[in-house]
Design a protein around this motif. Structure first.
Motif, PDB file in Angstrom:
ATOM      1  N   LEU A   1       0.830  -1.206   0.000  1.00 40.10           N
ATOM      2  CA  LEU A   1       0.000   0.000   0.000  1.00 40.10           C
ATOM      3  C   LEU A   1       0.864   1.256   0.000  1.00 40.10           C
ATOM      4  CD1 LEU A   1      -3.056  -0.538   2.387  1.00 40.10           C
ATOM      5  CD2 LEU A   1      -3.099   0.329   0.042  1.00 40.10           C
TER       6      LEU A   1
ATOM      7  N   LEU B   1       2.106   2.017  -3.491  1.00 42.11           N
ATOM      8  CA  LEU B   1       1.052   2.597  -4.327  1.00 42.11           C
ATOM      9  C   LEU B   1       0.757   4.030  -3.913  1.00 42.11           C
ATOM     10  CD1 LEU B   1      -1.383  -0.459  -4.445  1.00 42.11           C
ATOM     11  CD2 LEU B   1      -0.256   0.556  -6.421  1.00 42.11           C
ATOM     12  N   ARG B   2       0.714   4.241  -2.606  1.00 46.47           N
ATOM     13  CA  ARG B   2       0.404   5.581  -2.090  1.00 46.47           C
ATOM     14  C   ARG B   2       1.487   6.577  -2.504  1.00 46.47           C
ATOM     15  NH1 ARG B   2       0.347   4.247   2.855  1.00 46.47           N
ATOM     16  NH2 ARG B   2      -1.876   3.716   2.954  1.00 46.47           N
TER      17      ARG B   2
ATOM     18  N   HIS C   1       1.294   7.471  -6.396  1.00 46.34           N
ATOM     19  CA  HIS C   1       0.163   8.298  -6.818  1.00 46.34           C
ATOM     20  C   HIS C   1       0.190   9.671  -6.153  1.00 46.34           C
ATOM     21  CE1 HIS C   1      -1.312   4.322  -8.153  1.00 46.34           C
ATOM     22  NE2 HIS C   1      -1.944   5.034  -9.069  1.00 46.34           N
ATOM     23  N   GLU C   2       0.632   9.730  -4.914  1.00 47.64           N
ATOM     24  CA  GLU C   2       0.715  11.030  -4.259  1.00 47.64           C
ATOM     25  C   GLU C   2       1.817  11.888  -4.873  1.00 47.64           C
ATOM     26  OE1 GLU C   2       1.070  10.179  -0.112  1.00 47.64           O
ATOM     27  OE2 GLU C   2      -1.112   9.940   0.162  1.00 47.64           O
TER      28      GLU C   2
ATOM     29  N   THR D   1      -6.033  11.007  -2.159  1.00 47.08           N
ATOM     30  CA  THR D   1      -6.036  10.588  -0.758  1.00 47.08           C
ATOM     31  C   THR D   1      -7.334   9.891  -0.396  1.00 47.08           C
ATOM     32  OG1 THR D   1      -4.565  12.413  -0.160  1.00 47.08           O
ATOM     33  CG2 THR D   1      -5.818  11.389   1.624  1.00 47.08           C
TER      34      THR D   1
ATOM     35  N   LEU E   1      -7.342   6.377  -1.964  1.00 43.94           N
ATOM     36  CA  LEU E   1      -6.435   5.490  -1.240  1.00 43.94           C
ATOM     37  C   LEU E   1      -7.015   5.073   0.104  1.00 43.94           C
ATOM     38  CD1 LEU E   1      -3.075   7.250  -2.108  1.00 43.94           C
ATOM     39  CD2 LEU E   1      -3.764   4.962  -2.836  1.00 43.94           C
TER      40      LEU E   1
ATOM     41  N   LEU F   1      -9.443   2.325  -0.609  1.00 45.17           N
ATOM     42  CA  LEU F   1      -8.711   1.083  -0.854  1.00 45.17           C
ATOM     43  C   LEU F   1      -8.248   0.458   0.454  1.00 45.17           C
ATOM     44  CD1 LEU F   1      -7.332  -0.954  -2.735  1.00 45.17           C
ATOM     45  CD2 LEU F   1      -5.416   0.650  -2.943  1.00 45.17           C
ATOM     46  N   GLU F   2      -7.793   1.279   1.385  1.00 48.29           N
ATOM     47  CA  GLU F   2      -7.352   0.782   2.682  1.00 48.29           C
ATOM     48  C   GLU F   2      -8.498   0.111   3.432  1.00 48.29           C
ATOM     49  OE1 GLU F   2      -5.219   0.079   6.252  1.00 48.29           O
ATOM     50  OE2 GLU F   2      -4.597   0.405   4.177  1.00 48.29           O
TER      51      GLU F   2
ATOM     52  N   PHE G   1      -9.305   0.267  -8.514  1.00 45.81           N
ATOM     53  CA  PHE G   1      -8.648   1.478  -8.021  1.00 45.81           C
ATOM     54  C   PHE G   1      -7.514   1.921  -8.934  1.00 45.81           C
ATOM     55  CE2 PHE G   1     -11.029   0.433  -4.275  1.00 45.81           C
ATOM     56  CZ  PHE G   1     -11.304   1.661  -3.701  1.00 45.81           C
TER      57      PHE G   1
ATOM     58  N   LEU H   1      -7.734   5.795  -9.806  1.00 47.79           N
ATOM     59  CA  LEU H   1      -6.655   6.705  -9.414  1.00 47.79           C
ATOM     60  C   LEU H   1      -6.051   7.393 -10.633  1.00 47.79           C
ATOM     61  CD1 LEU H   1      -5.025   4.424  -6.721  1.00 47.79           C
ATOM     62  CD2 LEU H   1      -5.811   6.771  -6.290  1.00 47.79           C
TER      63      LEU H   1
END
Length: 458
Positions: free
Chosen positions: A67, A70-71, A74-75, A88, A91, A94-95, A118, A122
Motif C-alpha cells: 500500500l 502505491l500511495r 500516486h501522491e 487521498t 487510497l 482502498l485501505e 482502483f 486513481l
C-alpha cells in the motif's frame, strides 16, 4: 469528427507523461469533441492484484508495504498535477477494502474486481488534473457511471451490449454536447445492480471501442509505446516494416499469434459499426501508426510473420481412430475440461493421427489428460508430447485465392533446410500456421519475411 483516445499504462506512467497525453487530447480534439479512456499507471494493476492476494492470507506488515508503494507513487504524481485530496480519498477507500478482506480472510472474485478498479480510478483522478492544466473541462466517469453494464462474471465480465451502448451514448454524449472533454476509466464496469466488475484482458481497449461505437466516433485511437503493428518482430527481422493499414480480420489473426495488438474481443464493437481504429505511439505522435479498418489494404501477399515459441505439440495416433466417430470430439472435450487451450489443430486425411499445439506450460497436463482418457479405452494407441517446437504463422488477406503461395512459402522454408512438422490453415485463407523445431523458428520467420514481404511483388 468525434474522437475516442485510449491511453495505456506506459503512456500514463508518471505526471510528466500524463501531461504529454493531455496535450495530445487538447491538440487533436475537433469541434465535435473528444473522449479519453485511461488505463491504470504502468504496473499498478499487477501491484493491486498482489495486494488483494496478500490481504487475504498474510499479515498487515506485507500488505502495508504494498500500500505504501502505491500511495507514494500516486501522491507524487498528484503533487505535480494537483488533485491530492481526491487521490487521498481513493487510497483511504482502498485501505478500508483491504481491511475488510483481511478481516474475513477470503478474497472473492467480486472483492478482487473492487480492488483492481482502483488502478483506473486513481489514474483518472490524476489525468483529470492533467486535462485541466491544458485548459480543458473534463467530465469524469467510471465505466459504470458512463453506462457500461455487464453480467456478473467477475474478472472476465461481458458487456450487455445494446444497453451499454445506449447508456454510454446518452451520458457521455451529453458531456460532449456541453463542450466538455469526457474522461472514462477503462477496464472497469458495473452490473445492473451497480457492483463493480472488470472486463479482463484488453479491457481498456474494449472500453474505448464500446465508447466509440456508442458515440458514433469517426475513429478510435489507441495510444501506447510502439508505433503500431510490424510485419515481424524487429528483434528477429531487422527489416521488419510498420504496417500502415490492415483489416479487422487481419488484426484478429495477428493478435491470436501474439502480436502486440488489440485483444480480438476489443475489436468487435468497432468492426460491427465500421469505426476505424488507429494504433499510435505516445512518444512519437508524428508517426501515422497502424490503421485497422474494414477495407483490405493492397500490398504484399503476406502482411506479417509471427513466431510463438511458448508452444508444445501433442500427437495422438492409432489405427482405432480411423473411421471412429467422436474421437476428435473426445480429445477436444478432455482438454476443455482441464482448461487447456488448443492453439493449432492438424489431422491427417487417414484419420490415424491428430496433432495439437498447446501452450508450453500446459503440455504435460495435456499429455496426461489424453493418456488417461484415450489409452485406457484403447481409443488411441499412443500419445506423444514434444516441447522443443515453435509455431510459425503467416497472416495476410493477400493470400486469399492466390495460387502458388503455399509453394513459395514452403519452398523458402526448404531452402533453409527447415523441416515442417505439422500444418494448419483456416478456410478464410487469412493465415497459415505450421510447427517447426524451436531452434529453427527464428530462421523460418526470416526466410518467410524475405520471400513474402520483402521480395519485389511479395
Amino acid at each position: 469528427m468525434k474522437l475516442v483516445m485510449k491511453f495505456g499504462g506506459t503512456s500514463l506512467a508518471d505526471a510528466e507523461r500524463m501531461r504529454r497525453c493531455a496535450r495530445l487530447v487538447q491538440e487533436n480534439a475537433g469541434p465535435e469533441g473528444a473522449a479519453a479512456v485511461v488505463s491504470a499507471m504502468d504496473g499498478v494493476t499487477e501491484e493491486l492484484w498482489a495486494l488483494a492476494e496478500a490481504a487475504a492470507v498474510t499479515g498487515p506488515a506485507l500488505v502495508e508495504t504494498r500500500l505504501a508503494s502505491l500511495r507514494r507513487r500516486h501522491e507524487e504524481a498528484a503533487g505535480c498535477l494537483g488533485g491530492v485530496d481526491r487521490v487521498t480519498q481513493l487510497l483511504a477507500e482502498l485501505e478500508r477494502l483491504r481491511e475488510g478482506i483481511g478481516a474475513v480472510g477470503e478474497l472473492t472474485a467480486r472483492s478482487r474486481d473492487a480492488v483492481l478498479s482502483f488502478g483506473e480510478r486513481l489514474a483518472a483522478a490524476l489525468f483529470e488534473r492533467a486535462l485541466a492544466l491544458e485548459g480543458l473541462a473534463p467530465a469524469t466517469f467510471t465505466g459504470g457511471e458512463a453506462g457500461l453494464v455487464t453480467d456478473e462474471r467477475f474478472g472476465e465480465a461481458e458487456p450487455l451490449f445494446e444497453l451499454s451502448l445506449y447508456q454510454m451514448g446518452e451520458r457521455v454524449g451529453r458531456a460532449l454536447g456541453e463542450g466538455r472533454t469526457a474522461l472514462v476509466t477503462g477496464y472497469i464496469a458495473a452490473t445492473q445492480h451497480g457492483v463493480t466488475t472488470t472486463l479482463g484482458r484488453g479491457g481498456s481497449d474494449y472500453t474505448a471501442t464500446l465508447l466509440g461505437a456508442a458515440l458514433g466516433a469517426g475513429e478510435v485511437w489507441i495510444w501506447s509505446d510502439v508505433d503500431g503493428l510490424m510485419s515481424a518482430d524487429p528483434r528477429l527481422v531487422p527489416e521488419a516494416r510498420l504496417l500502415e493499414q490492415i483489416s479487422f480480420a487481419e488484426a484478429v489473426e495477428m493478435a491470436q499469434f501474439g502480436a502486440k495488438a488489440m485483444h480480438p474481443r476489443a475489436l468487435e464493437p468497432a468492426a460491427e459499426r465500421g469505426i476505424p481504429v488507429r494504433m499510435k505511439n505516445t512518444f512519437n505522435p508524428a508517426s501515422p501508426g497502424t490503421l485497422i479498418s474494414g477495407g483490405e489494404a493492397s500490398g504484399t501477399v503476406a502482411r506479417s510473420i509471427h513466431l510463438v515459441q511458448d508452444a508444445g505439440l501433442i500427437n495422438v495416433t492409432g489405427a482405432a481412430m480411423i473411421g471412429h466417430a467422436g474421437t476428435a470430439a473426445r480429445v477436444f472435450q478432455t482438454l476443455a475440461e482441464r482448461g487447456i487451450n488448443i492453439r493449432m489443430i492438424s489431422q491427417s486425411v487417414s484419420e490415424a493421427g491428430i496433432s495439437l499445439a498447446v501452450a508450453g506450460n500446459q503440455l504435460e497436463a495435456a499429455r496426461a489428460a489424453l493418456e488417461s482418457a484415450l489409452l485406457r479405452t484403447r481409443a488411441a494407441r499412443r500419445v506423444e508430447a514434444d516441447r522443443e517446437v515453435a509455431i510459425v504463422a503467416v497472416v495476410g488477406s493477400g493470400m486469399r485465392g492466390v495460387p502458388g503461395v503455399a509453394a513459395r512459402m514452403f519452398g523458402a522454408i526448404a531452402r533453409r533446410g527447415i523441416n515442417v512438422i505439422a500444418i494448419a490453415q483456416g478456410s478464410s485463407e487469412l493465415s497459415v500456421s505450421f510447427v517447426v523445431s524451436r531452434a529453427a523458428g527464428p530462421e523460418a520467420v526470416r526466410a518467410l519475411h524475405e520471400e513474402l514481404v520483402q521480395a519485389p511483388g511479395g
